[in-house]
Scaffold this motif. Structure first.
Motif, PDB file in Angstrom:
ATOM      1  N   PRO A 162      -2.379  60.756  29.535  1.00  0.00           N
ATOM      2  CA  PRO A 162      -1.335  60.057  28.778  1.00  0.00           C
ATOM      3  C   PRO A 162      -1.653  59.881  27.294  1.00  0.00           C
ATOM      4  N   MET A 163      -2.949  59.743  26.924  1.00  0.00           N
ATOM      5  CA  MET A 163      -3.270  59.374  25.548  1.00  0.00           C
ATOM      6  C   MET A 163      -4.091  60.444  24.832  1.00  0.00           C
ATOM      7  N   LEU A 164      -3.657  60.804  23.630  1.00  0.00           N
ATOM      8  CA  LEU A 164      -4.433  61.683  22.745  1.00  0.00           C
ATOM      9  C   LEU A 164      -4.737  60.856  21.496  1.00  0.00           C
ATOM     10  N   ALA A 165      -5.914  60.267  21.456  1.00  0.00           N
ATOM     11  CA  ALA A 165      -6.246  59.359  20.341  1.00  0.00           C
ATOM     12  C   ALA A 165      -7.110  60.106  19.320  1.00  0.00           C
ATOM     13  N   THR A 166      -8.452  60.041  19.444  1.00  0.00           N
ATOM     14  CA  THR A 166      -9.290  60.879  18.566  1.00  0.00           C
ATOM     15  C   THR A 166      -9.217  62.333  19.001  1.00  0.00           C
TER      16      THR A 166
ATOM     17  N   LEU B 283       0.176  51.731  23.438  1.00  0.00           N
ATOM     18  CA  LEU B 283       0.515  50.902  24.600  1.00  0.00           C
ATOM     19  C   LEU B 283      -0.720  50.239  25.188  1.00  0.00           C
ATOM     20  N   GLY B 284      -1.822  50.276  24.433  1.00  0.00           N
ATOM     21  CA  GLY B 284      -3.071  49.696  24.939  1.00  0.00           C
ATOM     22  C   GLY B 284      -3.863  50.722  25.710  1.00  0.00           C
ATOM     23  N   ASP B 285      -4.651  50.242  26.669  1.00  0.00           N
ATOM     24  CA  ASP B 285      -5.500  51.132  27.468  1.00  0.00           C
ATOM     25  C   ASP B 285      -4.682  51.657  28.653  1.00  0.00           C
ATOM     26  N   ALA B 286      -4.390  52.951  28.617  1.00  0.00           N
ATOM     27  CA  ALA B 286      -3.491  53.527  29.630  1.00  0.00           C
ATOM     28  C   ALA B 286      -4.062  53.359  31.040  1.00  0.00           C
ATOM     29  N   GLY B 287      -5.359  53.620  31.195  1.00  0.00           N
ATOM     30  CA  GLY B 287      -5.978  53.507  32.525  1.00  0.00           C
ATOM     31  C   GLY B 287      -5.845  52.090  33.074  1.00  0.00           C
TER      32      GLY B 287
ATOM     33  N   TYR C 197     -15.023  59.708  30.372  1.00  0.00           N
ATOM     34  CA  TYR C 197     -14.677  58.418  29.778  1.00  0.00           C
ATOM     35  C   TYR C 197     -15.133  58.416  28.325  1.00  0.00           C
ATOM     36  N   ARG C 198     -14.484  57.571  27.568  1.00  0.00           N
ATOM     37  CA  ARG C 198     -14.774  57.489  26.136  1.00  0.00           C
ATOM     38  C   ARG C 198     -15.809  56.420  25.918  1.00  0.00           C
ATOM     39  N   ASP C 199     -16.962  56.800  25.367  1.00  0.00           N
ATOM     40  CA  ASP C 199     -17.967  55.788  25.046  1.00  0.00           C
ATOM     41  C   ASP C 199     -17.367  54.837  24.002  1.00  0.00           C
TER      42      ASP C 199
ATOM     43  N   GLY D 275     -10.407  53.040  17.646  1.00  0.00           N
ATOM     44  CA  GLY D 275      -9.927  54.315  18.171  1.00  0.00           C
ATOM     45  C   GLY D 275      -8.719  54.171  19.075  1.00  0.00           C
ATOM     46  N   TYR D 276      -8.027  53.028  18.995  1.00  0.00           N
ATOM     47  CA  TYR D 276      -6.793  52.848  19.785  1.00  0.00           C
ATOM     48  C   TYR D 276      -5.588  53.295  18.976  1.00  0.00           C
ATOM     49  N   ILE D 277      -4.611  53.852  19.705  1.00  0.00           N
ATOM     50  CA  ILE D 277      -3.397  54.322  19.044  1.00  0.00           C
ATOM     51  C   ILE D 277      -2.521  53.124  18.680  1.00  0.00           C
ATOM     52  N   VAL D 278      -2.017  53.126  17.433  1.00  0.00           N
ATOM     53  CA  VAL D 278      -1.154  52.062  16.915  1.00  0.00           C
ATOM     54  C   VAL D 278       0.245  52.636  16.642  1.00  0.00           C
TER      55      VAL D 278
HETATM   56  N1  URA Z   1      -7.174  55.443  25.208  1.00  0.00           N
HETATM   57  C1  URA Z   1      -6.182  54.620  25.608  1.00  0.00           C
HETATM   58  O1  URA Z   1      -5.999  54.385  26.806  1.00  0.00           O
HETATM   59  N2  URA Z   1      -5.404  54.063  24.666  1.00  0.00           N
HETATM   60  C2  URA Z   1      -5.567  54.307  23.350  1.00  0.00           C
HETATM   61  O2  URA Z   1      -4.813  53.776  22.524  1.00  0.00           O
HETATM   62  C3  URA Z   1      -6.618  55.165  22.957  1.00  0.00           C
HETATM   63  C4  URA Z   1      -7.401  55.729  23.912  1.00  0.00           C
END
Ligand code: URA
Ligand code: PRP
Length: 219
Positions: free
Chosen positions: A142-146, A208-212, A113-115, A202-205
């Motif tokens: 699903p998500m590659l953010a940082t 789609l928000g938080d994928a989980g 999980y991402r702190d 650190g969210y992708i713009v």
């Molecule tokens: N994790 C997510 O679920 N969404 C993001 O935009 C970034 C990290």
């Protein structure tokens, strides 16, 4: 959203799936009005196409068979069974569709999980198939953010013996692709979209928000 040409010009190494059905379904997923079940179903459908793309150069060997008409030499997959590795928990949303396409694949899980403060990946689970060194290993999230999560997962899998890996995601950020390319230049990335940037959290713009949360209905 960046095109494959723009990505190539920026030196970002990634395969973008621009198939109209993928793009259409991704738009439906991004919409905040999309239901949890709709989101999950769409992710499963998109992952079929991502799976075909990431496996398009799998090695084949010839097998002798008999059709109702005549005997022939026909191609079948060769080598050890693939390993699909899901980065928990959102990776499971992609994993289901990948297994629809390759039901014989072996499955592993890396729990990360991402702190929310540091955005660093924290590991809480690790279980993978045996003989990782002789399998093609396809890591899904699903998500590659940082890219901190994907970089850590791939590093862990390399320590566990994996040598031939690919990474599949739905949406990525240019920052994450650059970081992942730098950390793991030997691991190709397949994605359905490269969005514009990351926000301060650190969210992708536009993302789609938080994928989980959207897959499992936890928010
Ligand atoms: N994790 C997510 O679920 N969404 C993001 O935009 C970034 C990290
Ligand atoms: C999400 C997502 C990735 C990670 C991407 O997981 O599924 O694993 O964030 O962000 P990064 O590229 O900046 O590391 P999250 O940590 O929210 O955990 P979850 O899947 O359990 O919801």
């Amino acid at each position: 959203m960046l095109t494959q040409k723009q990505l190539d010009e920026k030196g970002l190494k990634v395969s973008l799936i621009e198939h109209p059905l993928v793009q259409h379904k991704l738009t439906l997923m991004r919409d905040k009005q999309q239901s949890t079940t709709g989101f999950r179903d769409l992710l499963r459908e998109i992952s079929w196409l991502l799976c075909f793309e990431v496996t398009k150069d799998l090695p084949l060997e010839q097998r002798s068979i008999e059709t109702p008409v005549q005997a022939m030499e026909a191609p079948v997959l060769s080598g050890k069974k693939l390993a699909f590795i899901s980065i928990l928990r959102a990776g499971n949303g992609l994993l289901d569709g990948m297994l629809d396409v390759v039901p014989s694949a072996r499955v592993g899980h890396v729990g990360l999980y991402r702190d929310p403060e540091t955005l660093q990946a924290v590991e809480y689970y690790y279980k993978v198939p045996h003989s990782m060194e002789s399998r093609l290993v396809i890591v899904v999230d699903p998500m590659l953010a940082t890219a901190n999560s994907a970089i850590a997962a791939v590093e862990r899998l390399k320590q566990g013996g994996a040598k031939d890996m690919r990474f599949v995601c739905l949406i990525s950020a240019p920052e994450g692709i650059a970081a992942f390319n730098k950390a793991h230049p030997d691991v190709p990335i397949v994605t359905a979209s490269v969005d514009t940037h990351l926000n301060d959290h650190g969210y992708i713009v536009p993302g789609l928000g938080d994928a989980g949360d959207r897959i499992f209905g936890t928010k």
